[in-house]
Design a protein around this motif. Structure first.
Motif, PDB file in Angstrom:
ATOM      1  N   GLU A  34       0.828  -1.423   0.205  1.00  0.00           N
ATOM      2  CA  GLU A  34      -0.067   0.213   0.007  1.00  0.00           C
ATOM      3  C   GLU A  34       0.844   1.311   0.013  1.00  0.00           C
ATOM      4  OE1 GLU A  34      -3.375   1.650   2.881  1.00  0.00           O
ATOM      5  OE2 GLU A  34      -3.399  -0.540   2.504  1.00  0.00           O
ATOM      6  N   THR A  37       2.459   1.676  -3.284  1.00  0.00           N
ATOM      7  CA  THR A  37       1.421   2.222  -4.296  1.00  0.00           C
ATOM      8  C   THR A  37       1.300   3.819  -4.104  1.00  0.00           C
ATOM      9  OG1 THR A  37       0.441   0.371  -4.187  1.00  0.00           O
ATOM     10  CG2 THR A  37      -0.797   1.833  -5.347  1.00  0.00           C
ATOM     11  N   ARG A  41       2.196   6.858  -6.712  1.00  0.00           N
ATOM     12  CA  ARG A  41       1.032   7.861  -7.014  1.00  0.00           C
ATOM     13  C   ARG A  41       1.681   9.174  -6.753  1.00  0.00           C
ATOM     14  NH1 ARG A  41      -3.038   7.439  -3.473  1.00  0.00           N
ATOM     15  NH2 ARG A  41      -3.288   5.205  -4.004  1.00  0.00           N
ATOM     16  N   ASP A  70       7.539   2.332 -10.398  1.00  0.00           N
ATOM     17  CA  ASP A  70       6.527   1.458 -11.115  1.00  0.00           C
ATOM     18  C   ASP A  70       6.984  -0.178 -11.105  1.00  0.00           C
ATOM     19  OD1 ASP A  70       4.185   1.127 -12.523  1.00  0.00           O
ATOM     20  OD2 ASP A  70       4.996   0.892 -14.155  1.00  0.00           O
ATOM     21  N   ARG A  73       7.124  -1.248  -7.803  1.00  0.00           N
ATOM     22  CA  ARG A  73       5.591  -1.566  -7.332  1.00  0.00           C
ATOM     23  C   ARG A  73       5.134  -2.886  -8.034  1.00  0.00           C
ATOM     24  NH1 ARG A  73       0.348   1.026  -9.369  1.00  0.00           N
ATOM     25  NH2 ARG A  73       1.509   1.002 -11.275  1.00  0.00           N
ATOM     26  N   LYS A  74       5.524  -3.125  -9.197  1.00  0.00           N
ATOM     27  CA  LYS A  74       5.038  -4.543  -9.761  1.00  0.00           C
ATOM     28  C   LYS A  74       6.098  -5.604  -9.492  1.00  0.00           C
ATOM     29  CE  LYS A  74       2.871  -2.094 -13.579  1.00  0.00           C
ATOM     30  NZ  LYS A  74       3.091  -1.544 -14.915  1.00  0.00           N
TER      31      LYS A  74
END
Lengths: 916, 80
Positions: A34, A37, A41, A70, A73-74
């Motif tokens: 969380e 992410t 953002r 990114d 995150r992935k």
């Protein structure tokens, strides 16, 4: 600076703060998806925002950061300390850019390189991390060293400098003698650049101070039939004398596509031409070398000049001689370079300059030493920085000469020359013992025909003596000490360092890291705007309200002092104190109001897009005119206005304005005009929405209203056209036959009215069939302070909001007529119904007339109608802070609120609409 | 000002834009060896056009009057 940019900067700082915090939190719990992410953002939004402005440097770094986040995150890349370090570093950099924009309104061009580097480092993390396990990553400083490494690794010898015509090279060399630095630029535009609207050729042509340029293809050309003209495979090579800063600025949008490197002028010395010749060369060399040994530069030049005149200018020899003469003229002390050229005549290959020191970088100190040679009796013990550097150069050169392991016939002469230089050095530095040592070493060297004894002496000397003397005199630059302290065993390093000297030195001194923000001088960088929670402002507002009230108690006190205690003096003093406090309080109130004020443009700015989208959808042509965007009103009011205005604009577009065909048929221009205008009128903000559409037909409204049961038959007959059109504000009213996604649900205008009334505003609709519609919304500027008129009735005082008050009149009792059971009077030809306030409030007392048998009538406006309220007495109008009735009183609809008066009494504010 | 195509000669004038590269390429693809380029009045050429000329190793009938442009173009187009 425009407001958008200001907002961006203040937001950017918040985001940076947020990113920092999130990164810290992630260090504690790296698996928290969380958090990750959220972090992504933040970076993503910040990047998006930065794209609104022309800050490629900032966007580039953020974009790389975004990509990295990114990947993290992935799960393609693992989170690590090193990664966080890099990201924080990048964010610090962005912070610096923000400060720079804040201070100068732009980003310094020199940032482009940093930005490209940071972006590269971030991107490399994606690759490296993805390949190797993230555990191996540690907080090493490797990336921060890269710029220095990069510039150092560019090998000058590999540059195709030889392809530059000799004339251009000579010109370039001359420019360096004027103090200009030469730069080699290799500009490789990306393949898709034509599609981005770039013209790299133009960019290249515009490069400042071009000395020479070349265009070549990066790959071989395909056959014409397969050629893609729009895939750029060109490379531009440029030699320029412009300063690095200008170049960085010129190429600031494509730092990743250009390579800029410093060119040592000596590398331009490349003799070219027909290698024919023969034994003449050898003779010449033998002739001139003795000149060089003995330092007879003049003789050397004359010999070279004569030889040049005798030779065919096309020859390689001539080219070399031209360079030799040029070098002699420009740097007469750089004998090493002369030797290089002369020796190159034997082999007819270009001299290898990578091991030769470029004297022109420090010409001044060199001259000084030469003059010191002449007057050696003068003992110079103290060395300046400059002198130290010069001596360092000289010693390095001697060292190099001694390091040659060839055994030419002139070795003995060479050794003597070196010894002479060293002895001179000793004289200059006041080292008398040194002279004897050198003479001894020279003797040994000459005997053994080897340079070793001299070399040994030099190395020993360098290690002890020189370092001490330099250090004791003046603290030199870090770079200088480093070079001296380290035994100068490797001349190549020295040369590289000296040619790159400025770059290296600055990067060491300043430190390549972008400084932790916390360590920065906080005062200079603090932001100007402050984000405050609205509740804090509200509290301030309440407090100032209370202060105004208690301040108002002072005049009463003054009155009492005079009346009750009879001390006029005190009364006067209280009054004068009051006027001071009053002034301050009013200013304070004003200031707090200002804080809450916002321009209506906050709401207006979304209309251009809205109008464009809707009119496209409806196939209408609409021109939107916005006026008075700078009009300010309280934040709450502005915010409450947003939705109603959107409804109104939609309605105008959907129902009001016709299609272009219909408009043309009616003789109107095809493009409709929608005007949204805001003006300040007194303490009201007036907003008008005007369209020149088909208007509203009152008959249709009446019929519809009747059909929907909004009005009864009698009302339908009775109401005026104007009243009829205002029926659109009634709940459940819609004229549209079909419910579309734009309008027709019958809630729109009702919602608008409710929203406007909630902030004590009024809304009024005017329309002329076929000509257009005008909606006027008037709003109080601020909700905090209400102006009320105080009236007295049955010995009580009541407040009536000034918004409702039309006028105050005194009507003689004889003019009051009773029609049926209602009292009325005629006021300027209009019948005004009269109501007694006492009756309305259920008070039994009769209204009192004044001595002239006149009744006090307060004419108020309710829903556009005038109604007269009969009261006993008018009092003053005052500003009050109205408080809503709470608790058990909240059910009393006759009052809209209460306020505290200066004398401590409570004023009830009437809700005129309710009681009439 | 677009490129003016005569039978075997393309005459450039002023600035040739990126859009013209396509037509230039088409024109050159047909019997490229007979085609010549006149750059006399050219002041700037979009690199897309330049690429076409470089790929075709066009023979230049006239170099630009503009000395600066000429120097650049010669570096790219001159046959040694």
């Amino acid at each position: 600076m425009n407001p958008l940019l200001e907002q961006f900067l203040s937001e950017a700082r918040e985001f940076l703060q947020g990113i920092g915090e999130k990164l810290m939190q992630l260090e504690d719990e790296p698996d928290n998806a969380e958090l990750m992410t959220e972090l992504f953002r933040f970076v993503h939004t910040l990047k998006g925002n930065s794209g609104l402005f022309e800050f490629p440097e900032m966007t580039r770094v953020l974009h790389a950061g975004e990509d990295l986040m990114d990947a993290v995150r992935k799960g393609r890349v693992g989170y690590s300390q090193a990664l966080a370090d890099q990201l924080l570093d990048a964010m610090d950099f962005v912070g610096i850019l923000c400060d720079e924009i804040d201070a100068d309104g732009r980003i310094d061009a020199s940032r482009a390189a940093d930005s490209a580097r940071l972006a590269k480092v971030l991107r490399s993390l994606i690759v490296v991390e993805a390949e190797a396990d993230s555990t191996s990553a540690s907080g090493d400083r490797k990336p921060t060293n890269s710029p220095a490494q990069q510039s150092a690794t560019v090998n000058l010898a590999q540059l195709p400098l030889a392809s530059i015509p000799e004339l251009n090279r000579i010109e370039a060399y001359r420019r360096t003698q004027n103090g200009d630095a030469l730069h080699w630029i290799s500009y490789k535009p990306i393949e898709e650049c034509f599609f981005q609207g770039d013209d790299p050729f133009f960019t290249a042509r515009q490069t400042p101070d071009i000395l020479w340029g070349n265009i070549l293809a990066r790959e071989s050309w395909p056959p014409l039939a397969e050629l893609d003209a729009y895939k750029c495979i060109l490379e531009f090579q440029i030699l320029t004398a412009a300063p690095r800063k200008e170049l960085d600025e010129h190429y600031q949008y494509m730092p990743d596509q250009v390579e800029i490197c410093n060119v040592d002028p000596l590398f331009l010395v490349i003799p070219q031409g027909n290698p024919n010749g023969g034994p003449v060369y050898g003779d010449f060399i033998d002739d001139v070398l003795p000149h060089l040994e003995t330092g007879d530069i003049t003789a050397l030049r004359i010999a070279a000049q004569t030889m040049l005149e005798l030779s065919n200018p096309e020859l390689w020899l001539s080219s070399a001689l031209r360079w030799l003469i040029l070098l002699i003229d420009s740097t007469p002390e750089n004998t090493t370079a002369f030797r290089k050229i002369i020796e190159s005549l034997r082999t007819l290959t270009s001299p290898d300059w990578s091991s030769v020191n470029s004297m022109p970088t420090a010409p001044a100190p060199a001259e000084k030493v030469i003059s010191a040679n002449v007057e050696f009796s003068e003992e110079k013990i103290l060395l300046s920085d400059e002198d130290a550097a010069a001596i360092k150069f000289i010693l390095a050169a001697q060292h190099q000469i001694l390091s040659f392991d060839d055994k030419p016939s002139w070795l003995l002469g060479r050794l003597k020359a070196v010894a002479a230089v060293l002895i001179n050095y000793c004289k200059v530095s006041g080292d008398l013992n040194g002279q004897a040592e050198i003479e001894e070493a020279l003797e040994q060297s000459l005997k053994a025909t080897s340079s070793t004894p001299l070399l040994t002496w030099l190395e020993v000397r360098e290690n002890e003596k020189l370092v001490r003397s330099v250090e004791s005199n003046s603290p030199p630059k870090t770079a200088t000490t480093n070079q001296i302290a380290a035994p100068i065993a490797n001349p190549v390093t020295l040369v590289e360092n000296s040619s790159e000297h400025p770059v290296v030195a600055t990067s060491i001194v300043e430190g390549p890291r972008f400084g932790r923000r916390a360590e920065d001088a906080g005062a200079a960088t603090s932001s100007k705007s402050l984000k405050v929670d609205q509740s804090k402002i509200d509290r301030l507002m309440n407090l100032i309200g209370e202060m105004v009230v208690s301040k108002n108690a002072l005049p009463y006190l003054a009155q009492r002092a005079e009346d009750q205690f009879g001390v006029r003096e005190l009364s006067r003093e209280i009054k004068s104190q009051y006027s001071v406090i009053n002034r301050i309080a009013e200013e304070m109130q004003d200031a707090i109001m200002q804080v809450r004020m916002m321009p209506v443009s906050f709401v207006f700015q979304r209309f251009p897009r809205l109008v464009r989208d809707i009119s496209r959808k409806l196939g209408k042509e609409v021109q939107l005119v916005l006026e008075g965007e700078e009009t300010e009103a309280d934040k709450n009011i502005i915010e409450s206005l947003a939705d109603p205005l959107i409804h109104i604009v939609r309605n105008s577009l959907d129902h009001g304005l016709e299609t272009p065909e219909a408009r043309l048929a009616k003789g109107k221009p095809a493009t409709g005009t929608l005007t949204i205008r805001a003006v300040q009128e007194g303490d009201q903000a007036l907003i008008e929405i005007i369209d020149d559409g088909k208007g509203i037909d009152p008959n249709i409204i009446k019929r519809k209203a009747y059909e929907k049961g909004v009005i009864d038959e009698a009302t339908m007959e009775r109401i005026t056209d104007r009243e009829a059109i205002n029926l659109v504000f009634a709940a459940g009213f819609s004229t549209a036959e079909v419910v579309s996604d734009l309008s027709g649900r019958g809630v729109g205008m009702d919602v608008v009215r409710t929203a406007v009334e909630k902030v004590n505003g009024t809304i009024l609709l005017d329309s002329e069939t076929g000509k257009g519609t005008r909606i006027r919304i008037s709003l109080p500027l601020s909700m905090a302070v209400t102006k009320v008129m105080i009236v007295e009735s049955d010995q009580q005082i009541f407040g009536v909001p000034m918004d409702h008050v039309m006028e105050t009149v005194r009507v003689p009792i004889s003019n009051i007529r009773t029609i049926k059971r209602s009292k009325t009077t005629v006021l300027r030809g209009n019948i005004v119904p009269l109501k007694t306030l006492n009756t309305l409030l259920g008070l039994s007392a009769q209204p009192k007339a004044n001595a002239d048998d006149e009744m006090a009538v307060l004419v108020v406006k309710i829903n556009g109608d005038a109604v007269g309220l009969i009261v006993d007495q008018f009092r003053e109008t005052i500003d009050i802070i109205q408080k809503p009735l709470g608790g058990v009183l909240s059910g009393l609809s006759a009052y809209s609120g209460s306020a505290l008066m200066g004398d401590g009494s409570v004023l009830m504010v009437l809700n005129v609409k309710e009681i009439v | 000002m677009p490129i003016e195509y005569k039978k075997n000669l393309a005459v450039f004038s002023d600035i040739s834009t990126v859009e013209e590269a396509e037509s230039l390429l088409e024109w050159l693809q047909n019997k490229p060896l007979t085609k010549k380029i006149d750059l006399l009045a050219c002041t700037h050429m979009h690199p897309a056009n330049l690429q076409v000329l470089m790929a075709q190793k066009s023979s230049i009938a006239a170099w630009p009057k503009d000395a600066n442009l000429r120097a650049w173009l010669e570096s790219a187009l001159k046959v040694e």
